[in-house]
Design a protein around this motif. Sequence first.
Motif, PDB file in Angstrom:
ATOM      1  N   UNK A  52     104.664   0.014  19.348  1.00 14.49           N
ATOM      2  CA  UNK A  52     103.295   0.463  19.737  1.00 14.49           C
ATOM      3  C   UNK A  52     103.206  -0.176  21.115  1.00 14.49           C
ATOM      4  N   UNK A  53     101.927  -0.110  21.853  1.00 15.54           N
ATOM      5  CA  UNK A  53     101.766  -0.595  23.125  1.00 15.54           C
ATOM      6  C   UNK A  53     100.202  -1.108  23.048  1.00 15.54           C
ATOM      7  N   UNK A  54     100.128  -2.354  23.867  1.00 15.70           N
ATOM      8  CA  UNK A  54      99.105  -3.033  24.037  1.00 15.70           C
ATOM      9  C   UNK A  54      98.573  -3.121  25.702  1.00 15.70           C
ATOM     10  N   UNK A  55      97.477  -2.744  25.923  1.00 16.75           N
ATOM     11  CA  UNK A  55      96.773  -2.778  27.320  1.00 16.75           C
ATOM     12  C   UNK A  55      95.621  -3.537  27.365  1.00 16.75           C
ATOM     13  N   UNK A  56      95.429  -4.569  27.961  1.00 14.88           N
ATOM     14  CA  UNK A  56      94.269  -5.363  28.123  1.00 14.88           C
ATOM     15  C   UNK A  56      93.727  -5.693  29.516  1.00 14.88           C
ATOM     16  N   UNK A  57      92.397  -5.473  29.685  1.00 21.39           N
ATOM     17  CA  UNK A  57      91.727  -6.023  30.821  1.00 21.39           C
ATOM     18  C   UNK A  57      90.730  -6.887  30.366  1.00 21.39           C
ATOM     19  N   UNK A  58      89.759  -7.415  31.075  1.00 24.95           N
ATOM     20  CA  UNK A  58      88.623  -8.480  30.844  1.00 24.95           C
ATOM     21  C   UNK A  58      87.730  -7.961  29.644  1.00 24.95           C
ATOM     22  N   UNK A  59      87.213  -6.541  29.502  1.00 28.73           N
ATOM     23  CA  UNK A  59      86.477  -6.154  28.408  1.00 28.73           C
ATOM     24  C   UNK A  59      87.030  -5.469  27.487  1.00 28.73           C
ATOM     25  N   UNK A  60      88.164  -4.608  27.605  1.00 32.46           N
ATOM     26  CA  UNK A  60      88.609  -3.589  26.838  1.00 32.46           C
ATOM     27  C   UNK A  60      89.944  -3.906  26.436  1.00 32.46           C
ATOM     28  N   UNK A  61      90.703  -3.456  25.085  1.00 31.20           N
ATOM     29  CA  UNK A  61      91.914  -3.181  24.921  1.00 31.20           C
ATOM     30  C   UNK A  61      92.273  -1.900  24.441  1.00 31.20           C
ATOM     31  N   UNK A  62      93.359  -1.575  24.646  1.00 30.91           N
ATOM     32  CA  UNK A  62      93.656  -0.136  24.183  1.00 30.91           C
ATOM     33  C   UNK A  62      95.284  -0.569  23.400  1.00 30.91           C
ATOM     34  N   UNK A  63      95.154  -0.100  22.130  1.00 26.14           N
ATOM     35  CA  UNK A  63      96.494  -0.195  21.326  1.00 26.14           C
ATOM     36  C   UNK A  63      96.903   1.027  20.923  1.00 26.14           C
ATOM     37  N   UNK A  64      98.057   1.424  21.363  1.00 28.30           N
ATOM     38  CA  UNK A  64      98.548   2.544  20.440  1.00 28.30           C
ATOM     39  C   UNK A  64      99.728   2.290  19.800  1.00 28.30           C
ATOM     40  N   UNK A  65      99.820   2.814  18.446  1.00 32.82           N
ATOM     41  CA  UNK A  65     100.691   2.383  17.352  1.00 32.82           C
ATOM     42  C   UNK A  65     101.007   3.879  16.607  1.00 32.82           C
ATOM     43  N   UNK A  66     102.058   3.596  15.766  1.00 37.46           N
ATOM     44  CA  UNK A  66     102.378   4.846  14.815  1.00 37.46           C
ATOM     45  C   UNK A  66     102.058   4.198  13.664  1.00 37.46           C
ATOM     46  N   UNK A  67     101.282   5.142  13.095  1.00 34.39           N
ATOM     47  CA  UNK A  67     100.838   5.084  11.510  1.00 34.39           C
ATOM     48  C   UNK A  67     101.006   6.498  10.876  1.00 34.39           C
ATOM     49  N   UNK A  68     101.946   6.401   9.921  1.00 31.01           N
ATOM     50  CA  UNK A  68     101.931   7.795   8.997  1.00 31.01           C
ATOM     51  C   UNK A  68     102.584   8.755   9.792  1.00 31.01           C
ATOM     52  N   UNK A  69     103.377   8.748  10.878  1.00 35.32           N
ATOM     53  CA  UNK A  69     103.995   9.756  11.705  1.00 35.32           C
ATOM     54  C   UNK A  69     103.125  10.290  12.867  1.00 35.32           C
ATOM     55  N   UNK A  70     101.720   9.871  12.813  1.00 34.16           N
ATOM     56  CA  UNK A  70     100.841  10.168  13.858  1.00 34.16           C
ATOM     57  C   UNK A  70     100.565   8.879  14.538  1.00 34.16           C
ATOM     58  N   UNK A  71     100.382   9.431  15.988  1.00 33.90           N
ATOM     59  CA  UNK A  71      99.776   8.090  16.863  1.00 33.90           C
ATOM     60  C   UNK A  71      98.493   7.753  16.577  1.00 33.90           C
ATOM     61  N   UNK A  72      98.165   6.541  16.191  1.00 32.98           N
ATOM     62  CA  UNK A  72      96.567   6.054  16.178  1.00 32.98           C
ATOM     63  C   UNK A  72      96.171   5.466  17.409  1.00 32.98           C
ATOM     64  N   UNK A  73      95.106   5.714  17.747  1.00 33.97           N
ATOM     65  CA  UNK A  73      94.487   5.034  19.162  1.00 33.97           C
ATOM     66  C   UNK A  73      93.273   4.440  18.893  1.00 33.97           C
ATOM     67  N   UNK A  74      93.095   3.201  19.422  1.00 30.98           N
ATOM     68  CA  UNK A  74      92.185   2.286  19.349  1.00 30.98           C
ATOM     69  C   UNK A  74      91.599   2.044  20.570  1.00 30.98           C
ATOM     70  N   UNK A  75      90.150   2.175  20.989  1.00 27.96           N
ATOM     71  CA  UNK A  75      89.545   1.863  22.112  1.00 27.96           C
ATOM     72  C   UNK A  75      88.605   0.900  21.684  1.00 27.96           C
ATOM     73  N   UNK A  76      88.666  -0.271  22.171  1.00 25.29           N
ATOM     74  CA  UNK A  76      87.700  -1.538  21.840  1.00 25.29           C
ATOM     75  C   UNK A  76      87.100  -2.100  22.956  1.00 25.29           C
ATOM     76  N   UNK A  77      85.601  -2.463  22.792  1.00 33.39           N
ATOM     77  CA  UNK A  77      84.914  -2.810  23.987  1.00 33.39           C
ATOM     78  C   UNK A  77      84.368  -4.153  23.530  1.00 33.39           C
TER      79      UNK A  77
END
Length: 195
Positions: free
Chosen positions: A8-33
């Motif tokens: 997976x991949x993690x990107x962070x800034x002051x207020x947000x985080x984006x995590x890309x990872x593999x789950x069940x052969x599909x990419x799951x994407x998370x956008x958190x504030x």
Amino acid sequence: MMSKAGTGKLKVDDNNIEILGKINKQKAKYYKSSLTQTVVINEYIDDHSYWITDELPKIVWNTNYTDTKKIGAYICKKATAKFRGSKITAFYAPDLPFAVGPYKFYGLSGVILEIGEDNNHVNSWKAESIELNIPEDMVLAFPDKKTISYREFIRLQDEKDWEEVKRLTSNLNNGVVISIDSPKRNGIEKKYEWE
């Protein structure tokens, strides 16, 4: 880089985080504030993609531990909590002063570099690498997609699970009686605030 059951991949800034990872052969994407205390998740039921909005649940952390663990170049402190029906243990890096972590985890005085459900290694995340050189022009924003509530997604998922139970039991001989409890949730979220 943060991963769960794959790379997976993690990107962070002051207020947000984006995590890309593999789950069940599909990419799951998370956008958190952390500003709005919300997360937008792209998950799948079978091959159907759903964009889901959820409020980040309040996590009451116990940080009264002296345990530490080295993850990468960081000395991390231990914290525990209950999260939607699961007992979890986290290790966070106070030298990375952002109250963020993978998935829906947040609220400690440092980036959560490892977290998981106690006695269950499947429901866990661990940083594989940490990148601090984030481009200044990088913008993290929620996707402009039609979303459904997490409650609605769980209803659809539970409905699909029941359909599968019915399919599996439909060919039983007449007279066979079976008792079926609600399907057990195996993910880290076992019980929701609305249940």
